[in-house]
Motif scaffolding. Structure first.
Motif, short mmCIF file in Angstrom:
data_model
loop_
_atom_site.label_atom_id
_atom_site.label_comp_id
_atom_site.label_asym_id
_atom_site.label_seq_id
_atom_site.Cartn_x
_atom_site.Cartn_y
_atom_site.Cartn_z
N VAL A 142 -30.81 -56.25 72.13
CA VAL A 142 -30.10 -56.27 70.85
C VAL A 142 -31.10 -56.09 69.72
CG1 VAL A 142 -28.64 -57.64 69.31
CG2 VAL A 142 -28.32 -57.78 71.80
N ILE A 143 -30.77 -55.22 68.77
CA ILE A 143 -31.62 -54.97 67.60
C ILE A 143 -30.99 -55.68 66.40
CG2 ILE A 143 -32.74 -53.25 66.17
CD1 ILE A 143 -33.55 -53.22 69.13
N THR A 144 -31.71 -56.61 65.81
CA THR A 144 -31.18 -57.37 64.69
C THR A 144 -31.29 -56.56 63.39
OG1 THR A 144 -33.26 -58.41 64.04
CG2 THR A 144 -32.03 -59.44 65.84
N ALA A 145 -30.74 -57.13 62.32
CA ALA A 145 -30.79 -56.46 61.01
C ALA A 145 -32.23 -56.33 60.52
CB ALA A 145 -29.95 -57.24 59.99
N GLU A 146 -33.13 -57.15 61.04
CA GLU A 146 -34.54 -57.08 60.65
C GLU A 146 -35.36 -56.22 61.60
OE1 GLU A 146 -32.93 -60.03 61.17
OE2 GLU A 146 -32.34 -60.19 59.05
N GLY A 147 -34.71 -55.61 62.60
CA GLY A 147 -35.41 -54.75 63.54
C GLY A 147 -36.04 -55.49 64.70
N VAL A 148 -35.74 -56.77 64.87
CA VAL A 148 -36.29 -57.55 65.98
C VAL A 148 -35.49 -57.25 67.25
CG1 VAL A 148 -36.79 -59.87 66.83
CG2 VAL A 148 -37.02 -59.34 64.39
N ALA A 149 -36.17 -57.13 68.38
CA ALA A 149 -35.52 -56.87 69.66
C ALA A 149 -35.34 -58.18 70.41
CB ALA A 149 -36.34 -55.89 70.49
N LEU A 150 -34.08 -58.55 70.70
CA LEU A 150 -33.76 -59.77 71.44
C LEU A 150 -33.05 -59.39 72.74
CD1 LEU A 150 -32.32 -61.99 68.55
CD2 LEU A 150 -34.67 -61.90 69.39
N LEU A 151 -33.22 -60.21 73.76
CA LEU A 151 -32.57 -59.97 75.05
C LEU A 151 -31.30 -60.80 75.15
CD1 LEU A 151 -35.62 -59.95 77.50
CD2 LEU A 151 -34.27 -57.99 76.74
N SER A 152 -30.22 -60.18 75.60
CA SER A 152 -28.96 -60.88 75.82
C SER A 152 -28.61 -60.86 77.31
CB SER A 152 -27.83 -60.22 75.02
OG SER A 152 -27.53 -58.94 75.54
N GLU A 153 -27.60 -61.66 77.68
CA GLU A 153 -27.06 -61.71 79.04
C GLU A 153 -28.10 -62.17 80.07
OE1 GLU A 153 -25.05 -58.12 80.13
OE2 GLU A 153 -23.97 -57.96 78.23
N ARG A 154 -29.07 -63.00 79.66
CA ARG A 154 -30.09 -63.45 80.60
C ARG A 154 -29.46 -64.26 81.73
NH1 ARG A 154 -32.58 -66.63 83.48
NH2 ARG A 154 -31.02 -68.20 82.92
N GLY A 155 -29.72 -63.84 82.95
CA GLY A 155 -29.27 -64.57 84.12
C GLY A 155 -27.80 -64.43 84.46
N LEU A 156 -27.01 -63.78 83.62
CA LEU A 156 -25.57 -63.71 83.87
C LEU A 156 -25.24 -62.80 85.04
CD1 LEU A 156 -24.09 -63.68 80.26
CD2 LEU A 156 -24.52 -65.62 81.78
N THR A 157 -25.90 -61.66 85.13
CA THR A 157 -25.65 -60.75 86.25
C THR A 157 -26.02 -61.41 87.57
OG1 THR A 157 -26.01 -58.80 84.87
CG2 THR A 157 -26.21 -58.50 87.23
N ASP A 158 -27.16 -62.10 87.60
CA ASP A 158 -27.55 -62.82 88.81
C ASP A 158 -26.54 -63.91 89.14
OD1 ASP A 158 -29.75 -61.27 89.14
OD2 ASP A 158 -31.23 -62.80 88.64
N ALA A 159 -26.04 -64.61 88.12
CA ALA A 159 -25.07 -65.68 88.35
C ALA A 159 -23.79 -65.13 88.97
CB ALA A 159 -24.76 -66.40 87.04
N ILE A 160 -23.37 -63.98 88.51
CA ILE A 160 -22.14 -63.38 89.04
C ILE A 160 -22.34 -62.92 90.48
CG2 ILE A 160 -20.70 -61.32 88.83
CD1 ILE A 160 -20.81 -61.74 85.80
N ARG A 161 -23.52 -62.38 90.77
CA ARG A 161 -23.78 -61.86 92.12
C ARG A 161 -24.31 -62.92 93.07
NH1 ARG A 161 -26.75 -56.21 90.24
NH2 ARG A 161 -24.91 -55.27 89.28
N GLY A 162 -24.57 -64.11 92.57
CA GLY A 162 -25.07 -65.17 93.43
C GLY A 162 -26.45 -64.91 93.96
N GLN A 163 -27.35 -64.41 93.11
CA GLN A 163 -28.70 -64.09 93.54
C GLN A 163 -29.69 -64.52 92.46
OE1 GLN A 163 -28.51 -59.80 93.86
NE2 GLN A 163 -29.02 -59.48 91.71
N VAL A 164 -30.98 -64.47 92.81
CA VAL A 164 -32.06 -64.74 91.86
C VAL A 164 -33.01 -63.55 91.90
CG1 VAL A 164 -33.96 -66.24 91.20
CG2 VAL A 164 -31.86 -67.23 92.17
#
Length: 469
Positions: A142-164
């Motif tokens: 995600v790119i904020t209004a100030e141009g900072v790059a942040l990560l979203s959805e951390r761990g959610l895909t793994d949680a759905i698939r039951g993996q690490v």
């Protein structure tokens, strides 16, 4: 459960939505007026055995990381259940993503380098803390209004698939990100000439050098690791156009793709509280004053959570009993005050429970909106040059009030037309038109697909016509 007020747990939902593997993301406004996001999980995914519990655990891990001082993640405000729906609410806007920015055109190499350095720094911090992201790609940056790059959805895909996922998966995702930005930098200057820095082809040469740098750090991430790749970007930033890393170009590109990346001209007033029905938080997160985890024989590792009303009433009554019946003691003014506080708290708790039961009975008698069928109709006659065609989607509901969200997709381009429709309690049939303009010389079969997103389950129908010119 439909959401007729366009609110969920105090978050005001906007009309800008997009689909991901997890479900439907929506730009939102938090209760205190800040730009935020809301993810309505796909009911077919979140309803699988164990998925909801794993998602909650992933979010609680994120919140502990943020409380410990980690930056670079989109902060999660809450995970709530509203009937059969499960929502994830963020305390930060989740648009535009890097995928949105790339869809708008080439990314400035200096801004691309900034996004790579910041995402690499966040991933390194996650790996140091013993966790991984699991799904690094342009759609989760995600790119904020100030141009900072942040990560979203951390761990959610793994949680759905039951993996690490291992750290190597994150490194591979980051390397793919770097290669994509290298291709974007190359497209700024196709066929760049190798001219001197002061010649007319200097911008092209600078973009070509940036693309080569991004390709090199992408290869380095898989062999030497993310830290080496990040440090190389920082030490060789003089190869970038302008001679250094900058967010300015990324800020301008983000503002061109999302209203949530625009600078705020005024303070957004907080949303007024509304009765949204039975919404329950799924998180029990310790506050900042909670004691840190302790380890050792006989010491519990369970995270301390806030005491519930029932527990507080029970403990107060227990303490009162021990005070009154202590041998040799007598009832003091303080003990009588505690007794009255206990009685008052018990009465309030009983009133709350009575109200909750009444609300539950009322909600149980309320019919939820449901879509019974959809039918898409297109003209049967062949359409001629420069035609304007109307495709009609007919939706049949059960007659309950609520909101339908939908999208139209065309097979001849990538445009997705999103919309929503308010339904009435005395109407069961609704029409959703799509106006499609075609031009140019061609002989093609045009197909329009209508998808009803909510209320679920997702329903799809399509129709086709022939364009001949």
């Amino acid at each position: 459960m439909n959401n007729p007020t366009n609110d969920i747990a105090g978050f005001r939902l906007t009309e800008h939505t997009w689909m991901t593997e997890l479900g439907n993301w929506i730009d939102a406004i938090s209760p205190d007026g800040r730009r935020a996001g809301a993810l309505l999980f796909d009911p077919k995914i979140i309803g699988l055995p164990g998925v909801r519990e794993r998602v909650v655990q992933a979010v609680m891990t994120d919140q502990r990381l943020v409380l410990s001082g980690m930056t670079g993640l989109i902060p999660v405000a809450d995970v709530v259940a509203a009937g059969d729906q499960v929502w994830l609410l963020t305390g930060q806007a989740v648009s535009p993503t890097l995928a949105d920015v790339l869809a708008g055109g080439p990314v400035d190499p200096a801004g691309a380098a900034s996004a790579l350095v910041e995402t690499a720094h966040t991933l390194i911090a996650l790996h140091t803390a013993g966790v991984t992201h699991g799904s690094v790609h342009p759609g989760t940056v995600v790119i904020t209004a100030e141009g900072v790059a942040l990560l979203s959805e951390r761990g959610l895909t793994d949680a759905i698939r039951g993996q690490v996922s291992p750290p190597e998966r994150d490194a591979a995702g980051w390397a793919a990100l770097a290669r994509g930005l290298a291709a974007s930098s190359s497209s700024v200057a196709p066929g760049a000439a190798q001219a001197g820095p002061s010649g007319p082809d200097a911008p092209q040469a600078g973009a070509s050098q940036a693309a080569q740098l991004f390709e090199r750090v992408a290869a380095m991430a898989g062999t030497l690791g993310l830290a080496a790749a990040r440090n190389t970007l920082l030490s060789e930033q003089s190869a970038l156009p302008g001679g250094g890393i900058s967010r300015e170009g990324l800020v301008q590109a983000a503002r061109g793709r999302s209203a949530f990346a625009q600078p705020r001209a005024y303070v957004q007033p907080p949303a007024l509280p509304r009765d949204e029905g039975d919404i329950v938080t799924l998180l029990h997160v310790p506050d900042r004053a909670a004691r840190p985890l302790q380890f050792g024989p006989g010491i519990s590792t369970q995270v301390q959570r806030p005491e519930t009303t029932a527990e507080r009433i029970w403990r107060s009554g227990r303490d009162e009993a021990s005070t009154v019946h202590r041998p040799g003691g007598k009832r003091t003014r303080a003990s009588r005050a505690r007794r009255w506080r206990t009685i008052w708290a018990t009465a309030v708790f009983a009133a709350i429970m009575a109200g909750a039961m009444l609300a539950w009975f009322k909600l149980g008698n309320t019919t939820e909106l449901a879509v019974q069928s959809i039918d898409v109709v297109a003209p049967k006659k062949t359409q001629g040059c420069n035609s304007k065609v109307v495709i009609t989607g007919k939706v049949i509901t059960n007659g309950a009030p609520g909101e339908i969200t939908f999208e139209w997709r065309k097979n001849l381009d990538k445009e997705v037309v999103k919309g929503s429709l308010r339904t009435n309690s005395d109407q069961t049939s609704y029409t959703l038109p799509l106006r499609w303009s075609l031009s140019g010389k061609s002989n093609v079969k045009a197909t329009a697909t209508l998808r009803i997103l909510t209320p679920g389950p997702v329903r799809t129908d399509k129709a086709s016509f022939t364009y001949k010119c």
